[in-house]
Design an enzyme around this catalytic site. Sequence first.
Site, short mmCIF file in Angstrom:
data_model
loop_
_atom_site.label_atom_id
_atom_site.label_comp_id
_atom_site.label_asym_id
_atom_site.label_seq_id
_atom_site.Cartn_x
_atom_site.Cartn_y
_atom_site.Cartn_z
CB THR A 148 -1.00 0.21 1.16
OG1 THR A 148 -0.11 -0.04 2.37
CG2 THR A 148 -1.92 -1.01 1.31
NE ARG B 226 18.97 -0.96 1.43
CZ ARG B 226 18.31 0.43 1.42
NH1 ARG B 226 18.94 1.43 2.21
NH2 ARG B 226 17.23 0.58 0.92
CB CYS C 53 16.19 5.64 -3.43
SG CYS C 53 15.94 6.53 -2.11
CB SER D 243 8.53 10.30 -4.01
OG SER D 243 9.76 10.21 -4.73
NE ARG E 289 13.78 13.71 2.04
CZ ARG E 289 13.91 12.62 1.86
NH1 ARG E 289 14.03 12.25 0.30
NH2 ARG E 289 14.11 11.65 2.57
CG HIS F 191 16.96 10.47 -4.65
ND1 HIS F 191 15.63 11.37 -4.56
CD2 HIS F 191 16.98 9.59 -3.90
CE1 HIS F 191 15.02 10.88 -3.41
NE2 HIS F 191 15.39 9.65 -3.09
P1 NAP Z 1 5.49 4.03 2.97
O1 NAP Z 1 4.82 4.93 1.79
O2 NAP Z 1 5.27 4.73 4.53
O3 NAP Z 1 5.01 2.69 3.10
C1 NAP Z 1 5.31 1.73 3.91
C2 NAP Z 1 4.62 0.16 3.78
O4 NAP Z 1 4.98 -0.68 5.01
C3 NAP Z 1 2.96 0.29 3.75
O5 NAP Z 1 2.47 -0.57 2.72
C4 NAP Z 1 2.59 -0.02 5.17
O6 NAP Z 1 1.36 -0.51 5.41
C5 NAP Z 1 3.62 -0.89 5.46
N1 NAP Z 1 3.65 -1.10 6.99
C6 NAP Z 1 3.80 -0.34 7.69
N2 NAP Z 1 3.92 -0.80 9.16
C7 NAP Z 1 3.62 -2.24 8.85
C8 NAP Z 1 3.63 -3.40 9.80
N3 NAP Z 1 3.71 -3.27 11.09
N4 NAP Z 1 3.60 -4.56 9.36
C9 NAP Z 1 3.56 -4.74 7.95
N5 NAP Z 1 3.43 -3.53 7.22
C10 NAP Z 1 3.63 -2.38 7.52
O7 NAP Z 1 6.97 4.00 2.76
P2 NAP Z 1 7.98 3.65 1.28
O8 NAP Z 1 8.46 4.97 0.89
O9 NAP Z 1 7.14 2.89 0.41
O10 NAP Z 1 9.03 2.65 1.70
C11 NAP Z 1 9.06 1.39 1.96
C12 NAP Z 1 10.21 0.77 2.04
O11 NAP Z 1 11.23 0.81 1.11
C13 NAP Z 1 11.31 1.44 3.45
O12 NAP Z 1 12.01 0.58 4.08
C14 NAP Z 1 11.95 2.43 2.52
O13 NAP Z 1 13.08 2.62 3.22
C15 NAP Z 1 12.39 1.41 1.56
N6 NAP Z 1 12.75 2.53 0.18
C16 NAP Z 1 12.10 3.65 -0.09
C17 NAP Z 1 12.36 4.22 -1.29
C18 NAP Z 1 11.67 5.48 -1.91
O14 NAP Z 1 12.07 6.22 -2.75
N7 NAP Z 1 10.41 5.99 -1.27
C19 NAP Z 1 13.43 3.91 -1.77
C20 NAP Z 1 14.29 2.79 -1.61
C21 NAP Z 1 13.89 1.95 -0.61
P3 NAP Z 1 0.12 0.35 5.69
O15 NAP Z 1 -0.59 0.97 4.46
O16 NAP Z 1 -0.96 -0.81 5.95
O17 NAP Z 1 0.24 0.98 6.87
#
Ligand code: NAP
Length: 351
Positions: free
Chosen positions: A13, A111, A150, A179, A235, A242
Amino acid sequence: MEKRIDVGVLGATGMVGQQFIRLLENHPWFRLTWLGASDRSAGKRYKEATNWRLDGEMPAGVADLVVRECKPDAETPPIVFSATDASVATEIEQAFANAGHWVISNSRNHRMDLDVPLLVAEINAEHLRVLPTQQRLRGWTGGIVTNPNCSTIGLVMGLAPLRQFGIRKVVVATMQAVSGAGYPGVPSMDILGNVVPYIGGEEEKMQTETQKILGNFDADRIAPMAANVSAHCNRVPAIDGHTVVASVELETKPGVEGLKKAMAEFSGRPQELKLPFAPKQPLVVTDAPDRPQTRRDALAGNGMTVTVGRVRECTVFDYKFTALVHNTIRGAAGAAILNAELLLEEGYVQR
Ligand code: NAP
């Protein structure tokens, strides 16, 4: 007859989870059948649980899938992409690997583990050879493969073609899009018309991840690159993309034209194997004095190509350049999909 392999997404999500959903629609090898998120979302249909934030409509094929808790069950497919919140990713990803699934993760949690590949498919495909050690040490029949932070990926894609010249030192500064902080991320009052010179933990990640990715696989371990890397992370009010600006000191000096040639000719296993998500050119070098720009160039190669520009001499080190990476595609979901394709094609995961 359906010949594709079933896959799932943990954290389906969120910002990165939504990119997975978008990118996996019509994937020639993968069929998305399983979605996991927090207990806030579990039990709801995807369209009810998700605030769709990407351009275009939510793919129809997933809208009615019921979101599950992030626990392996009888229907969990052999490959799961992980985009779960870092606060919970350690236990969740280990539980899936322990239950025999391949976890292709975006989260930072594993990682830097010595037995976990930090994979950029074009750069260090040979690091996958650590996987038998991972399975032996942890008693898993599945496993975990990670992709980098990222902003790290923009830097390492620019540096990988320079390994042949002997990298001695790197200083890098980033301008990172909002983002990258997930949703809702940085409050608009903090970022509009502003630059924030701090992203928690990001500089350390860029430094150590770069050394691991550019390190060699030696016997049964990954030996990090010895060169020092110093990062400044900021940021900025861009939405996606980025930008990294880097200065490098090298052992041999190929000249600016030699450097550009090495970058433009760079490619790796995904291009040799013609993997579905492999961009024809992982690095595009531009001579335009004012490129790359986030709005114009982040989607190069469907978001999988890193654009490098402003390659020139540096008065302190030897050379400097600017690189731009789409943070949620090449920096997250797209990179993970490419990694999964490589695992399959190299025979680490059985079809
Ligand atoms: P986000 O938008 O905050 O999404 C977080 C996701 O984790 C949501 O699906 C959320 O589900 C789920 N979640 C939260 N608490 C949870 C729990 N207790 N059990 C199971 N699932 C849970 O974050 P994001 O930016 O997509 O990032 C996700 C991961 O990828 C992070 O580890 C981040 O560091 C990494 N990442 C992000 C980027 C980027 O550019 N954004 C790039 C590389 C890596 P609900 O909707 O149900 O809360």
